[in-house]
Design an enzyme around this catalytic site. Structure first.
Site: not given
Ligand code: UDX
Length: 454
Positions: A272
């Site tokens: 996403c």
């Molecule tokens: C995301 C959105 O959170 C969700 O609402 C939407 O519907 C789809 O995209 P997702 O891709 O499943 O969900 O994962 P998410 O938990 O949001 O993490 C995305 C990425 O960001 C991961 O690679 C994670 O490692 C990274 N991340 C997340 C960070 O590097 N730091 C953070 O503080 C949070």
């Protein structure tokens, strides 16, 4: 109140929605073009790793509340609401590919030609503002020979679930957004969600295009929050005795900021954020606004994985022939998904530098094999991965890696050098026994320490 729903497209969003409705007593019919996938789902087996989904899918299938078919789109006619959850991937220029969702709209429209009663079509896929009204509505009208607002309704209902928590997020969302073509469409979906969630979940009703924008704005904001804290982390690394983890913790206690998505690391991946930020940039340029902030979010994220490789080079010198252990491959814990995983650019760069790469992940190794084939070695456990390595990079913060001790690194590696790309280890404890470097951690005199310990 209707209890019969159909869902077209059975990826993360489609399947979680289908299972969510089915276990709460709705009769759900799911449609895919992939007969192998349909077969698996009908046996209660999710086509991807997702906690809680298997048990609940099995229950839904056993109770005959969920059925999945390939090709049998006539099933739409036995339901009153159809959700579109078809994928909208990125094109090479970053804009979104609408080919599949357009086909879905046409398929639904063609079926609706035969339906006498009112039917609601709900777009759940992520699409840029204007798509539902200007592109999908005319397709459905043309293929059905019916008029939107009169014979059928149309809503845009973005999905905010996270992989790894897909079912939990589907059942307990922070909010539900309903973009509606007209009052009747909105009312129909509102009644369904009030029945499904009760009165505690906020439901916002907007225009179709505003709902589409809410999804992009939410994801772009979270991605920007991550790139922001990574920028701070990169500055922290240049200053002795500064730790981004403490900075983020204190920042997060300010209610206006909040602590979520302030974890510094090697950047965001997944299906996403990278895709949606690129699509919003492309859309913004198309409508005549230069989105400088979003472009910076993207630039910071692309550069972030290189930082751990650069750290590795600073510490080991020439990487040619050096053995580098990678802990974690999935784009985040609790999934086997490696789409846009930060492990990919890290491993590619290490291979380019001539390093020997050995990897371990609790569930994503089969996915990694399809990407890297024989170019890297696959370990059978975290400890196996560390054996004789010159350096280890922690890429995904799985719980089982959190349980590793500094002793595990010291005993098993050739040189006990650890780069914590996700900030899961305690710097004070780890620095006592091994050479420890982490994103956003300003060290005093790292090179001296490296020489002492290695
Ligand atoms: C995301 C959105 O959170 C969700 O609402 C939407 O519907 C789809 O995209 P997702 O891709 O499943 O969900 O994962 P998410 O938990 O949001 O993490 C995305 C990425 O960001 C991961 O690679 C994670 O490692 C990274 N991340 C997340 C960070 O590097 N730091 C953070 O503080 C949070």
């Amino acid at each position: 109140m209707t209890k019969r729903l159909s869902i077209v497209g059975i990826g993360y969003v489609g399947l979680s929605t289908a299972v969510g409705f089915a276990i709460k007593g709705y009769q759900v019919h799911a449609l895919t073009h992939n007969s192998e996938k349909a077969q698996k789902i009908n046996q209660g087996i999710p086509p991807f790793h997702e906690p809680d989904l298997q048990k609940n899918l099995q229950e839904a299938v056993n109770k005959k509340m969920l059925k999945c078919t390939a090709k049998d789109a006539d099933m739409i006619l036995n339901t009153d609401i159809t959700f579109i959850a078809t994928g909208t991937p990125s094109k090479s220029d970053g804009s979104i590919e609408l080919k599949y969702i357009k086909e879905t709209a046409k398929e639904i429209g063609t079926k609706l030609r035969k339906k006498q009663s009112y039917h609601l079509v709900v777009v759940k896929s992520t699409v840029v503002p204007g798509t539902t009204e200007r592109i999908l509505k005319p397709i459905i009208e043309k293929s059905s020979g019916k008029q939107c607002g009169k014979d059928f309704g149309l809503c845009m209902n973005p999905e905010f679930l996270r992989q790894g928590a897909a079912l939990q997020d589907t059942l307990n969302p922070d909010r539900v957004v309903i973009g509606e073509f007209d009052k009747r469409s909105g009312e129909t979906l509102f009644n369904l969600y009030r029945d499904f969630y009760g009165s505690d979940t906020p439901i916002l009703r907007t225009s179709l295009s505003t709902a589409e924008m809410i999804k992009y704005a939410s994801n772009a904001f979270l991605a920007t929050k991550i790139s922001f804290i990574n920028t701070i982390a990169n500055i922290c690394e240049q200053v002795p005795n500064v730790d981004v983890k403490k900075v983020a913790e204190a920042m997060g206690l300010d209610k206006r900021i909040g602590k979520a998505f302030l974890n510094a690391g090697i950047g965001y991946g997944g299906s996403c954020f990278p895709k949606d930020v690129k699509a919003l940039i492309a859309f913004s340029e198309e409508v005549g606004y230069e989105p400088i902030l979003l472009k910076s979010t993207e630039t910071v994220n692309q550069a972030q994985p290189n930082r751990v490789v650069q750290l590795c080079k600073n510490l080991l010198g020439d990487l040619n022939g050096k053995s580098i252990a990678i802990l974690g491959l999935a784009f985040k814990p609790e999934t086997d998904d490696m789409r846009e995983a930060r492990a990919i650019p890290i491993i590619n760069k290490l291979l380019q530098e001539g390093a020997k790469v050995i990897v371990y992940d609790p569930v994503a190794i089969p996915t990694a094999r399809t990407i890297f084939k024989e170019k890297i070695r696959y370990a059978v456990s975290a400890i196996d991965c560390l054996k004789n390595a010159d350096c280890c990079i922690l890429v995904t913060e799985w719980d089982e890696f959190k349980n590793l001790t500094s002793e595990d690194f010291r005993k098993n590696m050739k040189k006990p050098i650890l780069i914590d790309g996700r900030r899961i280890y305690n710097p004070e404890k780890f620095s006592q026994k091994i050479f420890f470097k982490a994103i956003g951690l300003g060290n005093k005199s790292e090179n001296t320490r490296a020489k002492e310990l290695v």
